[in-house]
Motif scaffolding. Structure first.
Motif, PDB file in Angstrom:
ATOM      1  N   GLU A 107      -0.541  10.106  31.033  1.00 27.05           N
ATOM      2  CA  GLU A 107      -1.489   9.354  31.858  1.00 27.05           C
ATOM      3  C   GLU A 107      -1.764   7.938  31.378  1.00 27.05           C
ATOM      4  O   GLU A 107      -2.132   7.069  32.152  1.00 27.05           O
ATOM      5  N   SER A 108      -1.669   7.699  30.065  1.00 26.06           N
ATOM      6  CA  SER A 108      -2.155   6.431  29.541  1.00 26.06           C
ATOM      7  C   SER A 108      -1.498   6.096  28.206  1.00 26.06           C
ATOM      8  O   SER A 108      -0.780   6.919  27.633  1.00 26.06           O
ATOM      9  N   SER A 109      -1.793   4.911  27.712  1.00 22.74           N
ATOM     10  CA  SER A 109      -1.326   4.460  26.404  1.00 22.74           C
ATOM     11  C   SER A 109      -2.414   3.611  25.763  1.00 22.74           C
ATOM     12  O   SER A 109      -3.254   3.041  26.463  1.00 22.74           O
ATOM     13  N   SER A 110      -2.381   3.509  24.453  1.00 24.04           N
ATOM     14  CA  SER A 110      -3.253   2.577  23.742  1.00 24.04           C
ATOM     15  C   SER A 110      -2.494   2.054  22.534  1.00 24.04           C
ATOM     16  O   SER A 110      -1.609   2.726  21.999  1.00 24.04           O
ATOM     17  N   TRP A 111      -2.855   0.850  22.105  1.00 20.04           N
ATOM     18  CA  TRP A 111      -2.171   0.198  21.004  1.00 20.04           C
ATOM     19  C   TRP A 111      -3.204  -0.462  20.102  1.00 20.04           C
ATOM     20  O   TRP A 111      -4.218  -0.953  20.572  1.00 20.04           O
ATOM     21  N   SER A 112      -2.915  -0.496  18.816  1.00 24.92           N
ATOM     22  CA  SER A 112      -3.806  -1.196  17.889  1.00 24.92           C
ATOM     23  C   SER A 112      -2.969  -1.911  16.845  1.00 24.92           C
ATOM     24  O   SER A 112      -1.848  -1.500  16.536  1.00 24.92           O
ATOM     25  N   ALA A 113      -3.522  -2.988  16.302  1.00 22.73           N
ATOM     26  CA  ALA A 113      -2.854  -3.760  15.257  1.00 22.73           C
ATOM     27  C   ALA A 113      -3.919  -4.395  14.383  1.00 22.73           C
ATOM     28  O   ALA A 113      -4.982  -4.796  14.860  1.00 22.73           O
ATOM     29  N   GLU A 114      -3.633  -4.461  13.102  1.00 18.42           N
ATOM     30  CA  GLU A 114      -4.535  -5.095  12.136  1.00 18.42           C
ATOM     31  C   GLU A 114      -3.740  -6.174  11.417  1.00 18.42           C
ATOM     32  O   GLU A 114      -2.694  -5.885  10.833  1.00 18.42           O
ATOM     33  N   ILE A 115      -4.220  -7.421  11.492  1.00 16.57           N
ATOM     34  CA  ILE A 115      -3.491  -8.573  10.964  1.00 16.57           C
ATOM     35  C   ILE A 115      -4.355  -9.268   9.923  1.00 16.57           C
ATOM     36  O   ILE A 115      -5.542  -9.518  10.155  1.00 16.57           O
ATOM     37  N   ARG A 116      -3.738  -9.594   8.787  1.00 15.15           N
ATOM     38  CA  ARG A 116      -4.487 -10.269   7.713  1.00 15.15           C
ATOM     39  C   ARG A 116      -4.749 -11.716   8.106  1.00 15.15           C
ATOM     40  O   ARG A 116      -3.904 -12.375   8.698  1.00 15.15           O
ATOM     41  N   ILE A 117      -5.955 -12.178   7.775  1.00 10.98           N
ATOM     42  CA  ILE A 117      -6.376 -13.541   8.113  1.00 10.98           C
ATOM     43  C   ILE A 117      -6.986 -14.179   6.873  1.00 10.98           C
ATOM     44  O   ILE A 117      -7.245 -13.507   5.874  1.00 10.98           O
ATOM     45  N   ASP A 118      -7.220 -15.485   6.956  1.00 12.93           N
ATOM     46  CA  ASP A 118      -7.889 -16.175   5.850  1.00 12.93           C
ATOM     47  C   ASP A 118      -9.378 -16.353   6.130  1.00 12.93           C
ATOM     48  O   ASP A 118     -10.206 -16.081   5.286  1.00 12.93           O
ATOM     49  N   ASP A 119      -9.714 -16.799   7.315  1.00 13.47           N
ATOM     50  CA  ASP A 119     -11.108 -17.077   7.677  1.00 13.47           C
ATOM     51  C   ASP A 119     -11.443 -16.355   8.983  1.00 13.47           C
ATOM     52  O   ASP A 119     -10.826 -16.635  10.019  1.00 13.47           O
ATOM     53  N   PRO A 120     -12.405 -15.417   8.966  1.00  9.93           N
ATOM     54  CA  PRO A 120     -12.734 -14.666  10.186  1.00  9.93           C
ATOM     55  C   PRO A 120     -13.149 -15.540  11.373  1.00  9.93           C
ATOM     56  O   PRO A 120     -12.740 -15.274  12.498  1.00  9.93           O
ATOM     57  N   ASP A 121     -13.918 -16.578  11.134  1.00  9.07           N
ATOM     58  CA  ASP A 121     -14.379 -17.418  12.247  1.00  9.07           C
ATOM     59  C   ASP A 121     -13.220 -18.190  12.886  1.00  9.07           C
ATOM     60  O   ASP A 121     -13.118 -18.275  14.111  1.00  9.07           O
ATOM     61  N   VAL A 122     -12.334 -18.734  12.048  1.00  6.74           N
ATOM     62  CA  VAL A 122     -11.175 -19.459  12.559  1.00  6.74           C
ATOM     63  C   VAL A 122     -10.253 -18.495  13.303  1.00  6.74           C
ATOM     64  O   VAL A 122      -9.724 -18.818  14.368  1.00  6.74           O
ATOM     65  N   ALA A 123     -10.081 -17.283  12.752  1.00  4.90           N
ATOM     66  CA  ALA A 123      -9.214 -16.284  13.392  1.00  4.90           C
ATOM     67  C   ALA A 123      -9.762 -15.864  14.748  1.00  4.90           C
ATOM     68  O   ALA A 123      -9.002 -15.746  15.712  1.00  4.90           O
ATOM     69  N   LEU A 124     -11.071 -15.633  14.843  1.00  4.28           N
ATOM     70  CA  LEU A 124     -11.646 -15.249  16.136  1.00  4.28           C
ATOM     71  C   LEU A 124     -11.500 -16.358  17.172  1.00  4.28           C
ATOM     72  O   LEU A 124     -11.281 -16.083  18.352  1.00  4.28           O
ATOM     73  N   ALA A 125     -11.603 -17.600  16.738  1.00  9.41           N
ATOM     74  CA  ALA A 125     -11.387 -18.713  17.672  1.00  9.41           C
ATOM     75  C   ALA A 125      -9.937 -18.720  18.162  1.00  9.41           C
ATOM     76  O   ALA A 125      -9.677 -18.925  19.351  1.00  9.41           O
ATOM     77  N   ALA A 126      -8.997 -18.468  17.252  1.00  9.19           N
ATOM     78  CA  ALA A 126      -7.577 -18.415  17.635  1.00  9.19           C
ATOM     79  C   ALA A 126      -7.314 -17.224  18.555  1.00  9.19           C
ATOM     80  O   ALA A 126      -6.542 -17.331  19.524  1.00  9.19           O
ATOM     81  N   VAL A 127      -7.957 -16.092  18.272  1.00  8.18           N
ATOM     82  CA  VAL A 127      -7.811 -14.906  19.128  1.00  8.18           C
ATOM     83  C   VAL A 127      -8.337 -15.211  20.524  1.00  8.18           C
ATOM     84  O   VAL A 127      -7.692 -14.910  21.533  1.00  8.18           O
ATOM     85  N   ARG A 128      -9.519 -15.806  20.596  1.00  6.01           N
ATOM     86  CA  ARG A 128     -10.127 -16.135  21.889  1.00  6.01           C
ATOM     87  C   ARG A 128      -9.201 -17.060  22.683  1.00  6.01           C
ATOM     88  O   ARG A 128      -8.939 -16.832  23.864  1.00  6.01           O
ATOM     89  N   ASP A 129      -8.659 -18.100  22.022  1.00  6.73           N
ATOM     90  CA  ASP A 129      -7.769 -19.032  22.713  1.00  6.73           C
ATOM     91  C   ASP A 129      -6.516 -18.329  23.240  1.00  6.73           C
ATOM     92  O   ASP A 129      -6.116 -18.530  24.380  1.00  6.73           O
ATOM     93  N   SER A 130      -5.898 -17.472  22.397  1.00  6.97           N
ATOM     94  CA  SER A 130      -4.652 -16.816  22.823  1.00  6.97           C
ATOM     95  C   SER A 130      -4.907 -15.819  23.957  1.00  6.97           C
ATOM     96  O   SER A 130      -4.101 -15.722  24.886  1.00  6.97           O
ATOM     97  N   LEU A 131      -6.010 -15.107  23.894  1.00  2.24           N
ATOM     98  CA  LEU A 131      -6.302 -14.137  24.951  1.00  2.24           C
ATOM     99  C   LEU A 131      -6.704 -14.831  26.257  1.00  2.24           C
ATOM    100  O   LEU A 131      -6.287 -14.416  27.340  1.00  2.24           O
ATOM    101  N   GLU A 132      -7.504 -15.881  26.175  1.00  3.32           N
ATOM    102  CA  GLU A 132      -7.891 -16.601  27.388  1.00  3.32           C
ATOM    103  C   GLU A 132      -6.674 -17.271  28.024  1.00  3.32           C
ATOM    104  O   GLU A 132      -6.559 -17.319  29.242  1.00  3.32           O
ATOM    105  N   HIS A 133      -5.762 -17.755  27.184  1.00  3.31           N
ATOM    106  CA  HIS A 133      -4.526 -18.363  27.707  1.00  3.31           C
ATOM    107  C   HIS A 133      -3.674 -17.310  28.421  1.00  3.31           C
ATOM    108  O   HIS A 133      -2.952 -17.631  29.366  1.00  3.31           O
ATOM    109  N   ALA A 134      -3.762 -16.043  27.998  1.00  5.56           N
ATOM    110  CA  ALA A 134      -2.993 -14.956  28.610  1.00  5.56           C
ATOM    111  C   ALA A 134      -3.716 -14.344  29.810  1.00  5.56           C
ATOM    112  O   ALA A 134      -3.241 -13.356  30.378  1.00  5.56           O
ATOM    113  N   GLY A 135      -4.883 -14.883  30.181  1.00 11.24           N
ATOM    114  CA  GLY A 135      -5.569 -14.404  31.375  1.00 11.24           C
ATOM    115  C   GLY A 135      -6.699 -13.412  31.111  1.00 11.24           C
ATOM    116  O   GLY A 135      -7.246 -12.845  32.052  1.00 11.24           O
TER     117      GLY A 135
END
Length: 185
Positions: A107-135
């Motif tokens: 019926e369904s699928s789910s996926w997870s990934a854990e990626i090492r980062i240096d700065d949580p705030d900078v990483a969340l900003a990069a995540v937000r940009d990449s996800l918003e760019h993808a719609g």
């Protein structure tokens, strides 16, 4: 023939040395090596050793496992890389992949990934940009003291992204699920 019982053997310091010295010189060092030295040499305890502020560990090498169940579901997990079947169209930030998994049922699928980062705030900003760019659109946010999380939705997926501290240092975790079906109108 004597009716007296045989003389009792008495322990002396020579007997104690005869038994004690081999035990002290072989058994005790082997126990010390097995308990303390081998785990340090092989690094078995390094994952459980706390990190100093600013310290990070090297990410693990790629190691994958696949498990199929009788009901037809499949669980794939990986350490150090994305597992087989992980969709390439799911946006992830650049960085060393610590762990990842995918779970697929009829019926369904789910996926997870854990990626090492240096700065949580900078990483969340990069995540937000990449996800918003993808719609994706940001729908929920939490700003806890140790962990920060954001939920994003798209017509196909919903994703929960959060920062945390792992044995390898700070990381960002993604959990992708298919978007729920639209309610009937």
């Amino acid at each position: 023939m004597s009716i007296l019982p045989p003389p009792r053997r008495r322990w002396s310091w020579l007997t104690a040395l005869w038994i004690g010295v081999p035990v002290l010189t072989t058994v005790v060092p082997l126990v010390i090596v097995a308990v303390f030295v081998l785990p340090m040499v092989t690094g078995a305890l390094s994952v459980f050793t706390p990190l100093a502020p600013g310290e990070t560990r090297a990410p693990p090498a790629c190691n994958q496992a696949l498990r199929a169940y009788a009901d037809g579901s499949v669980y794939a997990s990986a350490v150090g890389c994305l597992p087989m079947g992980f969709p390439e169209d799911l946006p992830l930030i650049e960085g060393p992949i610590l762990t990842a998994s995918s779970y697929t049922t009829a019926e369904s699928s789910s996926w997870s990934a854990e990626i090492r980062i240096d700065d949580p705030d900078v990483a969340l900003a990069a995540v937000r940009d990449s996800l918003e760019h993808a719609g994706f659109v940001e729908t929920t946010r939490t700003d806890a003291t140790l962990e920060k999380g954001i939920r994003f939705d798209s017509p196909l997926y919903m994703v929960w992204v959060e920062t945390s501290t792992t044995a390898w240092g700070p990381a960002v975790s993604y959990t992708y699920n298919p978007a729920p079906p639209a309610p009937p109108s």
